[in-house]
Structures are given as C-alpha cells and as structure tokens.
Write a protein that holds these residues in place. Structure first.
Motif, short mmCIF file in Angstrom:
data_model
loop_
_atom_site.label_atom_id
_atom_site.label_comp_id
_atom_site.label_asym_id
_atom_site.label_seq_id
_atom_site.Cartn_x
_atom_site.Cartn_y
_atom_site.Cartn_z
N TRP A 1 0.83 -1.20 0.00
CA TRP A 1 0.00 0.00 0.00
C TRP A 1 0.87 1.25 0.00
O TRP A 1 0.58 2.22 -0.72
N GLN A 2 1.91 1.26 0.81
CA GLN A 2 2.81 2.41 0.86
C GLN A 2 3.43 2.68 -0.51
O GLN A 2 3.47 3.82 -0.97
N HIS A 3 3.91 1.63 -1.17
CA HIS A 3 4.53 1.80 -2.48
C HIS A 3 3.53 2.35 -3.49
O HIS A 3 3.84 3.29 -4.25
N LEU A 4 2.33 1.79 -3.53
CA LEU A 4 1.33 2.22 -4.50
C LEU A 4 0.93 3.67 -4.26
O LEU A 4 0.75 4.45 -5.21
N THR A 5 0.82 4.04 -2.99
CA THR A 5 0.42 5.41 -2.67
C THR A 5 1.51 6.41 -3.03
O THR A 5 1.25 7.48 -3.59
N GLN A 6 2.75 6.07 -2.71
CA GLN A 6 3.86 6.97 -3.01
C GLN A 6 4.13 7.08 -4.50
O GLN A 6 4.57 8.13 -4.98
N ALA A 7 3.89 5.99 -5.24
CA ALA A 7 4.17 5.97 -6.68
C ALA A 7 2.92 6.27 -7.51
O ALA A 7 2.89 5.97 -8.70
N ARG A 8 1.91 6.85 -6.91
CA ARG A 8 0.65 7.12 -7.62
C ARG A 8 0.86 8.12 -8.76
O ARG A 8 1.83 8.89 -8.75
N ASP A 9 -0.04 8.08 -9.71
CA ASP A 9 0.04 8.98 -10.85
C ASP A 9 -0.08 10.44 -10.40
O ASP A 9 -0.86 10.75 -9.48
N PRO A 10 0.67 11.36 -11.01
CA PRO A 10 0.61 12.77 -10.63
C PRO A 10 -0.82 13.31 -10.75
O PRO A 10 -1.55 13.01 -11.69
N GLY A 11 -1.19 14.10 -9.76
CA GLY A 11 -2.51 14.72 -9.77
C GLY A 11 -3.57 13.95 -9.01
O GLY A 11 -4.62 14.51 -8.69
N SER A 12 -3.33 12.70 -8.71
CA SER A 12 -4.34 11.93 -7.97
C SER A 12 -4.12 12.12 -6.47
O SER A 12 -2.98 12.11 -6.00
N PRO A 13 -5.20 12.30 -5.69
CA PRO A 13 -5.04 12.54 -4.26
C PRO A 13 -4.63 11.28 -3.52
O PRO A 13 -4.89 10.16 -3.97
N VAL A 14 -4.00 11.44 -2.37
CA VAL A 14 -3.51 10.30 -1.61
C VAL A 14 -4.64 9.43 -1.09
O VAL A 14 -4.48 8.23 -0.90
N TRP A 15 -5.83 10.04 -0.89
CA TRP A 15 -6.95 9.26 -0.38
C TRP A 15 -7.68 8.49 -1.50
O TRP A 15 -8.48 7.61 -1.22
N ARG A 16 -7.41 8.82 -2.75
CA ARG A 16 -7.93 8.03 -3.86
C ARG A 16 -6.87 7.97 -4.95
O ARG A 16 -7.01 8.52 -6.04
N PRO A 17 -5.74 7.30 -4.66
CA PRO A 17 -4.63 7.30 -5.61
C PRO A 17 -4.95 6.53 -6.88
O PRO A 17 -5.71 5.56 -6.87
N LEU A 18 -4.36 6.98 -7.95
CA LEU A 18 -4.46 6.28 -9.23
C LEU A 18 -3.07 5.77 -9.56
O LEU A 18 -2.13 6.55 -9.67
N TYR A 19 -2.95 4.45 -9.68
CA TYR A 19 -1.65 3.84 -9.91
C TYR A 19 -1.61 3.27 -11.32
O TYR A 19 -2.38 2.37 -11.67
N ARG A 20 -0.72 3.83 -12.14
CA ARG A 20 -0.56 3.40 -13.53
C ARG A 20 -1.91 3.29 -14.24
O ARG A 20 -2.26 2.29 -14.85
N GLN A 21 -2.67 4.38 -14.09
CA GLN A 21 -3.96 4.55 -14.77
C GLN A 21 -4.99 3.50 -14.35
O GLN A 21 -5.98 3.30 -15.05
N GLY A 22 -4.78 2.85 -13.22
CA GLY A 22 -5.77 1.91 -12.71
C GLY A 22 -5.85 0.60 -13.45
O GLY A 22 -6.84 -0.13 -13.32
N ARG A 23 -4.82 0.26 -14.24
CA ARG A 23 -4.90 -0.96 -15.03
C ARG A 23 -4.92 -2.22 -14.15
O ARG A 23 -5.57 -3.19 -14.48
N THR A 24 -4.18 -2.17 -13.05
CA THR A 24 -4.06 -3.36 -12.20
C THR A 24 -4.67 -3.17 -10.83
O THR A 24 -5.26 -4.09 -10.27
N VAL A 25 -4.55 -1.95 -10.30
CA VAL A 25 -4.98 -1.67 -8.93
C VAL A 25 -6.00 -0.54 -8.93
O VAL A 25 -5.84 0.45 -9.66
N ARG A 26 -7.06 -0.70 -8.12
CA ARG A 26 -8.04 0.37 -7.93
C ARG A 26 -8.18 0.65 -6.44
O ARG A 26 -8.14 -0.26 -5.62
N PHE A 27 -8.39 1.91 -6.11
CA PHE A 27 -8.70 2.33 -4.74
C PHE A 27 -10.12 2.87 -4.74
O PHE A 27 -10.48 3.69 -5.61
N ALA A 28 -10.93 2.44 -3.78
CA ALA A 28 -12.34 2.80 -3.84
C ALA A 28 -12.92 3.01 -2.45
O ALA A 28 -12.52 2.36 -1.48
N GLN A 29 -13.88 3.92 -2.38
CA GLN A 29 -14.72 4.08 -1.20
C GLN A 29 -16.17 3.81 -1.55
O GLN A 29 -16.93 3.32 -0.71
#
Length: 560
Positions: free
Chosen positions: A413-441
C-alpha cells in the motif's frame, strides 16, 4: 532506626514530588495544547475520549512550557515580581474564558464532522462542558507520574554522586533510571495488562454466539467429518463457519440450484504451531474437495480471528456455492494488542497462503479454481506480507486480491500510494492509470478508470475518514497529504493539522473507527460485494446482481 532515617534524608536531599508549583510557561503550554485538542478530528468522538486526548495534549504542552521556562531562566531572563503577577492574572483570566468557551466552539466544530459521516448533529451541552475539567484531571495525573520519575532520577544521581564523579553520576543515574522504568513498564504494567487482556480474550474465545450451532455438512470445518473439532475453532471461527450461506438462500437469490459452499477454519487451539495449523487447513481443503471448486479464497483474519462476513458471503452468492473459503486464527487478542505484542499476522498470512498455493499449483492448470486473497485491517497487512516481492508477486501468484482498511504500515500500500500517478489525491490514488490496482470508497470509484481487460486485479477499499489508514507517527511533526485539497467527501472541512495534537486526536479516533455508519471510518459495509464483482465475478454476473446482493448484505450485521 532514627539515625538511619536521618542519614537517608540527608543523602536524598530536599527533593520531593511537588518540588515547586507549576511555572507560568508550563501552565500556559498546558492550556494552549488542551484547547488545541478540542479542535476537529477525523471522526466524531464522545466527550470522555475528547477529555483523555485533551489531558494528554495538555501534559505535552506543560512539558514544552516547562522546558521553555527553564531555558529562559538559564539565560537569566527573569521578569520582576509585578510583571509575573500581572502575567499570572492575565493567564488565569484567559484560561477561564477559554475553558468556558472552547467546549461550545468545539461542539460547533463537531457538527460538520458528524454530518459528513452520516451521524446526527445533536450534542449534549452538559457533558460537553465537562471536557476541560476531565482533561485537567488527566493532565495532573500524567504530570505527577512524570515528577515521580524525575524525583527517582535525582535520588539515584545523588546516591551515585557519593562514590563516582558528578558527570558519571548524572549519566549513569539517568541511564539506570530509564532502564528501571522500562523494566517496570515491561515487566509489571505491560505484562500485567497483557495478562488481563489475554485472559479476557481467552474467555471470549470459548463463547459461541447466539444462533451459531455445529454444522451438519461434512463440507464445513467443525462438523463430525471434519479434521478440526468444533470446540477448538474459537468464537470467531465458529461464527465464520456457522454463518456459511446455505444452499437454500443461494438458490433463492439466483433462481438456480446451488451447491453447499465450503468453509475451512483452523482455530488457535486446534494445533500448537502455525505450520501445523496451515497444514491442517490444506488437509481440510483436500478433504472437502475445495481444489475442484470454481473459486478458492484465502482470507487472513484480524488479530482476534475475525473474518468479515460481508466479505466472505459475496463469493458464495456469485458462484452459487461453487466456492471454498479458508482462514486460520493466529491470536485471540484484538488487532492492536496482537500487533504490539506478537505481530503474528505477517507469519500467519504467509504460512497459510504458501501452504494453499503449493497444493493449488499441483492441480492441472485447466482445472484450478480462481485463487483469491482477502484481508481487512490487520488482516490486509498479513495478506501483503505473504508476497515479499510486492505487487508483482501478488499479481503473479493470485487471480485477484481484496484489501480493506489497510493500515499505513502496509508495504505494498505504501509503495502504491507513493508511486501514484501525478494529480491523484492520496486518499484516492491512481496507480498506472488503474490498469491493475483500484482504490475505492464507493462503487463508482471501481468503474472510474477502465482497464484493458475490464477488471482490476487488486482492489483497496479505504474510506477517507478511516483512522486506521491515516494514523502515522509522522502526524506528530508533519501535515498529512490527505488534508490537502481536494479532500475526501467524509473529512470535515473544519479539520486542520496541529503539531503533536493531531497525532493524539487520530490515536483516539482509532477507538471509534467502528462506531460510525458504513462507508465511513473503519466500516466498509457491503462494499466488498462490489469489489469482488469488479475483481472476480463470473461472466453471467451483472451490475443488477451486485445491487441486489449489496441490499441483502446491508441487512446482515458483521462486527469484529
């Protein structure tokens, strides 16, 4: 005896617990930090918890003020008696006004925090006004305890000063006092409190919830055909098995004949070692034919052995019972105590998954079930630690992963949050355009970013107001990124970061994370159903099915 007492008094000197009354700076610091603690936090809190946090914050402010005052005295900055008298009068007047007004202001701040998490905004003014009074009591207790430690240190130094040079006496005495204090806390307070917690948890582990009975189906652990005895599953294990969705309910939901789902659980009392429990879990899976089902989910429990029923049942509904779920117990202590004292979650997650995966890999590739993993809270930490190679390891060895309410120390989780795509907030990070991982509420978060095959491999459920996710030691000295604009919808607009204080505020929020409605705090409700549908639903499954299932699960209680 009188001579001995006189020698002791002479040796110890005039030191006492209350050597001098609090200084102006220490009282000012305590008042300031106590009032700061009444500012908004991540979650609404009862007044008693407000008071405890206020007392801790006041003690911190007291210490800071005392240090500043000592530094000024050493610098020979000594205002005259008239100035000091005027300053004391002004401080007492201001403190009185603040302690009268701050509870009212705090109540006004509390209402938006309650509103954004779906709670009523009514506040009892009488109890809220008691916050400063109770906070003062807590602060006094902490300060007196600190003064006792300081007195003990001076006594040790004075005794050593009779036999060694003064610098050596100061160093040795301070170190010796710290070691003795640590030994007392570890050996007396910690072990005593831990023993009490263990006995209480052990007693709770023997209980069986109302309506939970030993299963008749041989496809469930604890049955007469099982390798594990019903009595050894523990309270949470018996709940996990006893709440297995029946074929009748599955048939009623889908309109088609359903199979008996398989659930395997190995309790802490079933086998002595973690390795033996993992082997026994695999043996149970083999006995029940779990490796011939369409889906097999390895579920890492929380510290007490709890598995969220609203994360387990969706797979049974989606696959009409053609499913197998497996979990084991590694402790019966609450997650936070288990983490502090044992930290067995990582070892348990790795042992269970490795054992299951080794047997699963023996199946012909065309006949293997989908292999999924799940963990919530401390269980998500245990799940992540089963994959030392990180995200690549997780995706290579599973067909999908659902992790809910991840603590901030989860490595993936730490790695995905720190390496999130620019512009995405830490509470809803976008990692590599969401191809593999999604964060959701919410459910729309899962569909916000399409992936090439239409499915994410990993889903993290994290609420914007979940203190489990956001509490971190860095809060002591650093403003968190989740307070930057834009904020999550369920974070109060009144909340701001304060050095030292916010850390303790969120520490208090950990205790109330489950006391808010689903979709906020540490409550994820039926969202696991939407997440599983995004990760691993069968081809015939529709969005309408997900909605029906979530409505059904919303009426199912599931608490740790």
């Amino acid at each position: 005896m009188a001579r001995g007492a006189g020698w002791l008094r002479l040796s110890l000197g005039p030191d006492r617990v209350i050597r001098r009354w609090p200084s102006l700076g220490s009282v000012a610091g305590a008042v300031l930090c106590c009032c700061m603690s009444m500012t908004p936090s991540l979650l609404p809190r009862p007044w008693v918890l407000h008071a405890v946090i206020g007392g801790i914050s006041a003690a911190i402010g007291y210490a800071i003020g005392a240090l500043v005052g000592a530094a000024l005295r050493r610098a020979r900055v000594r205002p005259g008696p008239r100035v000091m008298r005027t300053a004391w009068i002004a401080l007492l007047v201001v403190a009185g006004l603040l302690f009268v007004s701050m509870p009212m202001v705090s109540a006004d701040w509390e209402r938006p925090a309650r509103r954004v998490v779906g709670l009523g905004t009514r506040i009892d003014w009488l109890t809220w006004s008691l916050i400063p009074v109770a906070a003062i009591v807590v602060c006094v207790v902490i300060v007196l305890a600190a003064r006792v430690v300081r007195l003990a240190t001076r006594i040790v130094i004075r005794l050593l000063d009779r036999v060694v040079p003064r610098p050596a006496a100061y160093i040795t005495g301070s170190i010796l006092t710290v070691l003795l204090l640590a030994a007392a806390v570890q050996g007396l307070l910690f072990n005593v409190l831990l023993g009490v917690a263990e006995r209480a948890a052990s007693l709770a582990n023997t209980r069986t919830s109302p309506g939970i009975t030993q299963p008749n189906s041989p496809l469930l652990s604890g049955s007469s055909a099982s390798l594990t005895r019903w009595q050894t599953l523990g309270a949470q294990g018996r709940d996990f098995i006893g709440k297995t969705t029946t074929p009748t309910r599955l048939t009623a939901f889908s309109g088609h004949p359903a199979r008996q789902p398989i659930r395997v659980y190995v309790g802490l009392d079933t086998a002595r070692s973690l390795t033996e429990r993992a082997k026994l879990a695999v043996a149970e899976l083999e006995r029940t034919g779990a490796f011939d089902r369409k889906v097999l989910a390895v579920m890492t429990s929380t510290g007490s052995g709890w598995v969220d029923e609203r994360a387990a049942a969706p797979l049974e509904y989606m696959y009409a019972g053609d499913s197998a779920l497996v979990a084991l117990q590694y402790s019966y202590l609450p997650s936070w105590i288990s983490l502090l004292t044992e930290n067995k979650a990582a070892a348990a997650g790795r042992a269970l998954f490795d054992a299951v995966h080794a047997r699963w890999a023996e199946q012909p590739a065309a006949h293997r079930p989908k292999l999924l993993v799940f963990g919530e809270s401390l269980g998500s930490y245990g799940t992540e630690l089963a994959f030392p190679g990180g995200l690549q390891d997780l995706t290579a060895h599973t067909d999908g992963a659902l992790l809910a309410g991840p603590p901030s120390f989860n490595p993936i989780w730490q790695h995905l949050t720190q390496a999130r795509d620019p512009g995405s907030p830490v509470w809803r990070p976008l990692y590599r355009q969401g191809r593999t991982v999604r964060f959701a509420q919410t459910a729309p978060d899962l569909r916000a970013v399409p992936s090439p095959d239409g499915r994410p491999h990993v889903v993290y459920l994290q609420n914007g107001s979940d203190p489990i996710v956001w509490w971190h030691p860095r809060l002591l000295v650093q403003r968190p990124q989740w307070l930057r604009a834009p904020r999550a919808a369920d974070v109060s607009p009144e909340l701001d970061w304060l050095p030292l204080v916010t850390f303790w505020q969120l520490a208090g929020d950990l205790a109330v994370g489950n006391s808010v409605p689903a979709g906020h705090g540490h409550q994820y409700g039926s969202m696991p159903a939407a997440a599983w549908a995004a990760i691993a639903a069968p081809d015939s499954w529709t969005d309408a099915d997900t909605t029906r299932l979530r409505n059904l699960l919303d009426h199912t209680a599931s608490t740790p």
